[in-house]
Design an enzyme around this catalytic site. Sequence first.
Site, PDB file in Angstrom:
ATOM      1  N   GLY A   1       0.218  -9.546  -4.127  1.00  0.00           N
ATOM      2  CA  GLY A   1      -1.038 -10.250  -4.341  1.00  0.00           C
ATOM      3  C   GLY A   1      -0.854 -11.440  -5.257  1.00  0.00           C
TER       4      GLY A   1
ATOM      5  CG  ASP B   1      -0.849 -17.418  -2.886  1.00  0.00           C
ATOM      6  OD1 ASP B   1      -0.577 -17.712  -1.697  1.00  0.00           O
ATOM      7  OD2 ASP B   1      -0.458 -16.360  -3.424  1.00  0.00           O
ATOM      8  N   GLY B   2      -0.058 -20.696  -1.641  1.00  0.00           N
ATOM      9  CA  GLY B   2       1.241 -21.312  -1.397  1.00  0.00           C
ATOM     10  C   GLY B   2       2.383 -20.329  -1.315  1.00  0.00           C
TER      11      GLY B   2
ATOM     12  CG  HIS C   1      -2.376  -3.959   5.632  1.00  0.00           C
ATOM     13  ND1 HIS C   1      -1.231  -4.118   4.885  1.00  0.00           N
ATOM     14  CD2 HIS C   1      -3.383  -4.533   4.924  1.00  0.00           C
ATOM     15  CE1 HIS C   1      -1.532  -4.745   3.760  1.00  0.00           C
ATOM     16  NE2 HIS C   1      -2.827  -5.018   3.766  1.00  0.00           N
TER      17      HIS C   1
ATOM     18  CG  ASN D   1       0.024 -12.746   4.096  1.00  0.00           C
ATOM     19  OD1 ASN D   1      -0.835 -13.539   3.750  1.00  0.00           O
ATOM     20  ND2 ASN D   1       1.311 -12.986   3.944  1.00  0.00           N
TER      21      ASN D   1
ATOM     22  CG  ASP E   1      -4.885 -10.089  -1.451  1.00  0.00           C
ATOM     23  OD1 ASP E   1      -5.536  -9.049  -1.638  1.00  0.00           O
ATOM     24  OD2 ASP E   1      -3.719 -10.069  -1.022  1.00  0.00           O
TER      25      ASP E   1
ATOM     26  CG  HIS F   1      -1.988  -1.041   1.185  1.00  0.00           C
ATOM     27  ND1 HIS F   1      -3.331  -0.748   1.101  1.00  0.00           N
ATOM     28  CD2 HIS F   1      -1.903  -2.393   1.212  1.00  0.00           C
ATOM     29  CE1 HIS F   1      -4.024  -1.869   1.090  1.00  0.00           C
ATOM     30  NE2 HIS F   1      -3.177  -2.889   1.150  1.00  0.00           N
TER      31      HIS F   1
END
Length: 413
Positions: free
Chosen positions: A345, A272-273, A219, A243, A310, A165
């Site tokens: 992402g 997603d690994g 975040h 995350n 995401d 961001h």
Amino acid sequence: MTEATQSLIGNPVDIINARVPGSLDLQMLSINPQGIVEQILPMSKVLKRVPPIDLQVLDVAGDWISLGGVDLQINGALGLAFPDLSAENSHQLVKICEFLWDVGVDGFLPTLVTTSVDNIQRSLAVISDFMKLTSNRSLYGEGSAKILGVHLEGPFLNPQKRGAHPAEYLLPLTLEEVKRVLGNYAHIVKVMTLAPELDPTGEVITYLRSLGITVSLGHSQATATEAERAFEQGATMVTHAFNAMPPLHHREPGLLGAAIVHPHVMCGFIADGQHVSPTMLQILLRASSDPFSQQEQHEIYKQKLFLVSDALAPLGLPDGVYPWDNRQIEVNNGTARLPDGTLSGTTLPLLVGVQNLVKWGICDVERAIALSTIAPRSAIAASAILSGTAANQLLRWHLDEYTQELSWQRLLS
């Protein structure tokens, strides 16, 4: 479309020998001539029912039947980032909704990441107009995912955990700034991600909850104590677990640790690994309670976790380099990073996460499906009941017993 699925249109149909998440036994789904799921019965009770004369039967032989997915965190698709929406490109929302339907998503929250207030207001205006235009027609019947509201992921984030961001657009977490960002569009904002430690008074969370907006913590550098205080004030969600937050630590469990043990807080996560190691996901799922109460059909189970994609704007496009606000991201094997290597992402659809969880042996098919279909609906208080649903919303899942590969298709494909 096969002959069997063609018969679902205009005729009463029984789908037999189906597994349905949350049901112990094989089920029969009765679909009326209008294509609506009218009744769900255990197969053991089917013989007691007097079938209609023109009844057609589709035997799915133990495959799973579920609603389509709901994605509560998706940043764009087909090259368009939702913060870049404008009157000139708003027509692309139609294509995005059709694309998401094709990848198994019934509904989604367009997610606006941190950007200028002007950009946020412009995007909210476009989405608001689109939702009004499509509110009185059956998008499902036309093969299109539905916008369920908006997820504002920022700009009220901790600069130390901002990830990708842009720092120049982060704002202090005050009532005045929140009202400025929401403008006249609070009614379409479904979820807001924020860092609770930025507002020790807690008045912002209380205000957002009064508007019916789900508050998600993310975040953030919040300690467990700060997170628990935010949960007491009304926050009920955590954005992409692990995350952009402190890691689990044996002396300071942090935001995520507080969320895992809280009975009324749900955590979104990415499978997603890359964003989270499969081993850590296994720990997360084991630490969270079993979502299935094994009670009656139609029970909406207590869930602690839900899948999100995401996904970024290149979702649906090949790997390559793409613009992202005033920067660029490189997509490689479905993972997007900034030039400095910062993970920004993914470009993998939501249901790939379901398939990954099964492929990695992290959870069984039933729970994996529920994490993308039942759980996200529960997180935003949307119905997850199959009865009364249009049959063309249903997904059919098949597990290859030899390869352990999970595949899916629309029931009316």
